[in-house]
Design a protein around this motif. Structure first.
Motif, short mmCIF file in Angstrom:
data_model
loop_
_atom_site.label_atom_id
_atom_site.label_comp_id
_atom_site.label_asym_id
_atom_site.label_seq_id
_atom_site.Cartn_x
_atom_site.Cartn_y
_atom_site.Cartn_z
N GLY A 1 58.15 36.38 33.42
CA GLY A 1 56.81 35.80 33.40
C GLY A 1 56.69 34.49 34.15
N THR A 2 57.82 33.95 34.59
CA THR A 2 57.79 32.69 35.32
C THR A 2 57.19 32.89 36.72
N GLN A 3 56.47 31.87 37.19
CA GLN A 3 55.94 31.94 38.54
C GLN A 3 57.07 31.84 39.55
N VAL B 1 62.22 41.72 45.16
CA VAL B 1 61.09 40.81 45.10
C VAL B 1 59.78 41.58 44.93
N ASP B 2 59.75 42.84 45.35
CA ASP B 2 58.53 43.64 45.20
C ASP B 2 58.14 43.82 43.73
N ALA B 3 59.13 43.82 42.85
CA ALA B 3 58.85 43.98 41.42
C ALA B 3 58.16 42.75 40.85
N ASP B 4 58.23 41.63 41.57
CA ASP B 4 57.63 40.38 41.09
C ASP B 4 56.19 40.19 41.58
N LEU B 5 55.69 41.13 42.32
CA LEU B 5 54.35 40.98 42.90
C LEU B 5 53.28 41.53 41.95
N GLN B 6 52.28 40.72 41.69
CA GLN B 6 51.14 41.13 40.87
C GLN B 6 49.86 40.95 41.69
N ALA B 7 48.86 41.77 41.38
CA ALA B 7 47.59 41.71 42.12
C ALA B 7 46.41 41.73 41.17
N GLY B 8 45.36 41.02 41.55
CA GLY B 8 44.12 41.03 40.77
C GLY B 8 42.93 40.90 41.70
N ALA B 9 41.81 41.46 41.31
CA ALA B 9 40.60 41.38 42.15
C ALA B 9 39.37 41.60 41.29
N GLU C 1 55.26 36.75 39.98
CA GLU C 1 55.60 36.61 38.57
C GLU C 1 56.89 37.37 38.30
N ALA C 2 57.89 36.69 37.77
CA ALA C 2 59.18 37.32 37.53
C ALA C 2 59.02 38.52 36.60
N SER C 3 59.45 39.67 37.06
CA SER C 3 59.30 40.90 36.28
C SER C 3 60.33 41.01 35.18
N LYS C 4 61.37 40.20 35.26
CA LYS C 4 62.40 40.20 34.22
C LYS C 4 63.16 38.89 34.29
N THR C 5 63.86 38.58 33.23
CA THR C 5 64.70 37.38 33.22
C THR C 5 65.95 37.62 34.07
N HIS C 6 66.22 36.68 34.98
CA HIS C 6 67.36 36.86 35.87
C HIS C 6 67.82 35.51 36.41
N LYS C 7 68.93 35.51 37.09
CA LYS C 7 69.46 34.30 37.69
C LYS C 7 68.85 34.11 39.08
N GLY C 8 68.42 32.87 39.38
CA GLY C 8 67.88 32.57 40.68
C GLY C 8 68.98 32.28 41.68
N PRO C 9 68.61 32.07 42.95
CA PRO C 9 69.60 31.78 43.99
C PRO C 9 70.45 30.55 43.68
N ASP C 10 69.88 29.62 42.91
CA ASP C 10 70.61 28.40 42.58
C ASP C 10 71.43 28.55 41.29
#
Length: 793
Positions: free
Chosen positions: A626-628, A343-351, A610-619
């Motif tokens: 790029g998906t939120q 999940v850390d790969a999906d974290l983005q930051a802005g300021a 923001e998804a860092s790559k295309t992957h399967k979700g828990p469901d």
């Protein structure tokens, strides 16, 4: 005739025959040779006259007109040179006179007196060319002509053309113009074209700051840039360049451009080692892109920028920028472990950090690295600002003199019903189909002050307040404050919980307007810009007209100090420095914010999933790159949730208080709010009763269209992405607007809310420790007005 006479006759004939030339020799008499010589001279002169008349000054070589775009920080230090060639033309007046003289002394002492050509040197060059040898141009004018108008081809025709064009250039242009062209078109090695790029490459200064010794070295380089580059030169090369350096200075003394004492004082200055271009990596690309976007908004086309030659100085403060980058690294990046915690790969930051008095963007953080994530998190507007929107609702109330359903003027001490999931009602007492839960479904009682509701980010209070004020008025103030996504949005109840997207830059601008006593602040990154012709670009004003009165703006500041002193923002509380601010966390923990300010600095920090790559979700469903997505569990958050009071506020505090600024206090013209009066705790018998809901309505009647899609390929926010701060995140809606269905689920304790729009069903699953039922105004993002909006903090 006797024998003697016959013999004498034969001897005379032999002498005459001997004297008479025979064969080819009879053509080479001294008279004929002299005549031929003068004939050839006349022919050459005639040919030259014809050549002079018919050979024009060519159009300058296109590549010699190319320049890089130069981006500088506010202190003048070059941030990056970007473009097809590393060149920045400068006026000759920008180069110290003695440095100008170093080039003349090194290359062409008679430059100021000659007619642009050296006939002996040209003849020698022609001779060497015929023999297959190379020979450079003799004068500065000839070298400039070769650089700017011709080619480096070693042919007789090119050298003859160089001679003619040099004479014409010398007649047409002044010596100053020729010298300026020469030093700007010459190659100095290290990829540097022109004296400005060379001065930066070898000595790390602008051409205007060069001294005589440095100028003499750069002038010496032109003879053999590769061999004479000190960092890579052989011992022999170093010896030769020092000799030429001395030769140049001696010629300056001979020409009386340098006194004997000045010459004796000169010391050879070793150039700095080559520095690899940092290009656009790290934060540089975000800064450059933001500057280009701002210039484009001022009418500069992409084609004009791509042509090069622009010099752009940014408002970025190097110290603040460095502090922001350092803080992000220490407070967040070093805590990320994407290899072991995906999940850390999906974290983005802005300021974004803004001066509220000038509108200058002093620091900007666009993401981990521009080369890896080009889309700037500082400017993205596709994530919800959540509860950081609530001060705008209160500002709209104060500015318009709005009243509660009970007819009481809204102020910091006005009482509202803080019951979680309390249905919002309109002026007629009818339910509007919106009943958002509070954080952790907490009930704050039926009598909670607006100040306390801001401190604790009570959703039910601000949802009702938005309707009391008028959703159109709330929306318009948001637009006036610079929140672009509201411009074409529908004014729906869920808007009160920050359900429309905004960027850290926009939120910084909105809060800066409050800090600036109500005068509009538009964050600007460009301090100045000049085009290739050195014409300054007219920039938009960063400080505009009064958006809200000073009293309203100052009241908001006063109230927001309470959030820091006693509310969700206590992590930024400081005993010396006054701070106002607001936290925010969206539903499903897709974004988390802290936007706060001191009297002299406004900073907005946002974290985004923001998804860092295309992957399967828990469901089992595919989540596209790029998906939120949720940030929950990222960076080892102790609560599992990334909320505004966590990392965003911690980053804000470490950054701002690490700047070592002098403590300051707000200058407020208001009589309400935490900064000017203690918090008001109502008694059970308080007469200022809050609004109460009336009978429920059966369905909503309004339909809403979606706002423009984001430019970045991310999935639009779920219908009720609004969220919690210091509380439990709850679900999303499934909604239908005008027959179009969007679906999202998120449950806690498995409770469901449903609502309809235009006869279509909007279903949302997701509450926190309770059940929320909303008969909903289907919103612009697919059920935005219906279902749950569990977002606080």
């Amino acid at each position: 005739m006797g024998r003697a006479d016959d013999r004498r006759a034969r001897q005379r004939g032999a002498r005459r025959a001997k004297a008479k030339k025979t064969g080819i020799g009879r053509f080479f008499t001294w008279k004929k040779m002299l005549g031929t010589f003068f004939g050839l001279c006349l022919l050459a002169m005639g040919a030259f006259v014809v050549l002079y008349l018919y050979v024009p000054i060519p159009k300058a070589n296109a590549e010699m007109a190319q320049q890089s775009n130069v981006f500088k920080l506010s202190n003048g230090k070059v941030l990056v040179r970007e473009g097809p060639v590393n060149r920045e033309n400068v006026h000759l007046s920008d180069v110290p006179l003695k440095v100008q003289h170093t080039f003349v002394a090194a290359e062409n002492k008679t430059f100021y007196k000659d007619n642009g050509v050296d006939l002996r040197g040209t003849a020698r060059g022609l001779y060497n060319t015929v023999r297959g040898r190379t020979q450079g141009g003799s004068t500065i004018t000839q070298q400039y002509v070769k650089n700017n108008y011709l080619t480096a081809d070693q042919t007789v025709s090119r050298k003859l053309k160089e001679l003619v064009v040099s004479l014409k250039v010398d007649q047409k242009y002044s010596k100053s113009e020729i010298l300026e062209g020469y030093i700007n078109t010459s190659y100095y090695g290290r990829g540097a074209w022109g004296i400005q790029a060379a001065a930066q490459a070898y000595y790390g200064v602008d051409a205007s700051k060069l001294n005589v010794s440095q100028g003499a070295y750069l002038a010496s380089l032109l003879q053999a840039p590769s061999d004479y580059d000190w960092s890579s030169a052989s011992p022999e090369g170093k010896k030769l360049v020092k000799a030429r350096w001395a030769y140049t200075l001696n010629n300056m003394t001979e020409m009386h451009w340098l006194s004997e004492s000045e010459r004796a004082a000169q010391k050879f200055q070793i150039p700095q080692d080559p520095k690899p271009s940092k290009g656009l990596k790290g934060q540089t690309g975000y800064l450059v892109k933001a500057a280009k976007q701002e210039m484009k908004a001022q009418g500069v086309s992409d084609a004009e920028m791509d042509a090069g030659g622009w010099t752009v100085t940014l408002n970025i403060d190097p110290k603040k920028q460095a502090q922001l980058e350092k803080t992000m690294k220490q407070q967040l990046i070093e805590k990320l472990k994407p290899k072991t915690r995906p999940v850390d790969a999906d974290l983005q930051a802005g300021a974004v950090s803004v001066d509220p008095h000038t509108g200058k963007i002093l620091a900007l953080y666009g993401g981990w690295d521009y080369l890896k994530h080009e889309y700037s998190n500082a400017k993205r507007t596709d994530y919800q600002p959540a509860s950081t929107f609530k001060p705008i609702i209160l500002a709209a109330a104060l500015e318009s003199g709005a009243k509660t359903q009970g007819g009481k003027l809204i102020s910091a001490n006005t009482l509202y019903d803080g019951t979680s999931k309390r249905p919002v009602v309109d002026s007629n007492g009818n339910k509007v189909g919106f009943a958002p839960p509070n954080e952790d479904d907490h009930n704050y009682g039926k009598q909670v002050t607006v100040q306390s509701a801001m401190n604790d980010s009570v959703n039910s209070v601000f949802a009702q307040m938005g309707v009391d004020v008028g959703l159109d008025k709330v929306k318009q103030l948001g637009v006036d404050l610079g929140l672009s996504r509201l411009d074409n949005a529908q004014a729906v109840p869920a808007m009160t919980l920050g359900s429309y997207g905004a960027s850290p830059m926009e939120m910084a601008g909105a809060y800066a307007t409050f800090d600036n006593h109500g005068k509009k602040v538009t964050p600007t990154i460009v301090k100045s810009a000049t085009n290739p012709d050195r014409t300054p670009l007219t920039l938009q004003k960063a400080i505009g007209d009064q958006v809200v009165s000073r009293q309203t703006a100052d009241a908001i500041t006063s109230v927001l100090t309470g959030v820091v002193q006693k509310g969700t923002g206590t992590v930024v509380k400081n005993k010396d420095q006054k701070v106002a601010g607001k936290t925010g966390t969206s539903d499903n923990n897709k974004s988390a914010w802290f936007t706060g300010y001191t009297p002299d600095l406004v900073t907005s920090v946002g974290l985004f999933g923001e998804a860092s790559k295309t992957h399967k979700g828990p469901d089992g469903k595919t989540i596209l790159h790029g998906t939120q997505v949720t940030m929950s569990g990222a960076a080892g958050s102790p609560t599992g949730r990334i909320n505004g009071a966590g990392f965003p506020a911690q980053i804000w505090a470490a950054y701002v208080f690490g700047l070592d600024m002098k403590p300051s206090k707000f200058d407020l013209d208001t009589d309400q709010g935490a900064a000017v009066q203690p918090s008001f705790t109502p008694s059970p018998s308080a007469s200022n009763s809050p609004s109460s809901p009336a009978s429920p309505s059966t369905s909503a009647t309004a339909s809403h269209s979606a706002p423009p899609p984001p430019s970045h390929p991310v999935t639009p926010p779920s219908p009720t992405d609004s969220g919690t701060d210091a509380g439990t995140d709850t679900g999303a809606d499934t909604g239908t607007t005008n027959g179009n269905t969007s679906t999202g689920t998120g449950t806690t304790d498995g409770n469901t809310s449903t609502g309809t729009t235009d006869g279509n069903t909007s279903t949302g699953t997701g509450t926190t420790n309770g059940t929320s039922n909303g008969n909903g105004n289907g919103g612009p993002l697919g059920g935005l007005g219906g279902g749950n909006n569990d977002q606080t903090g």
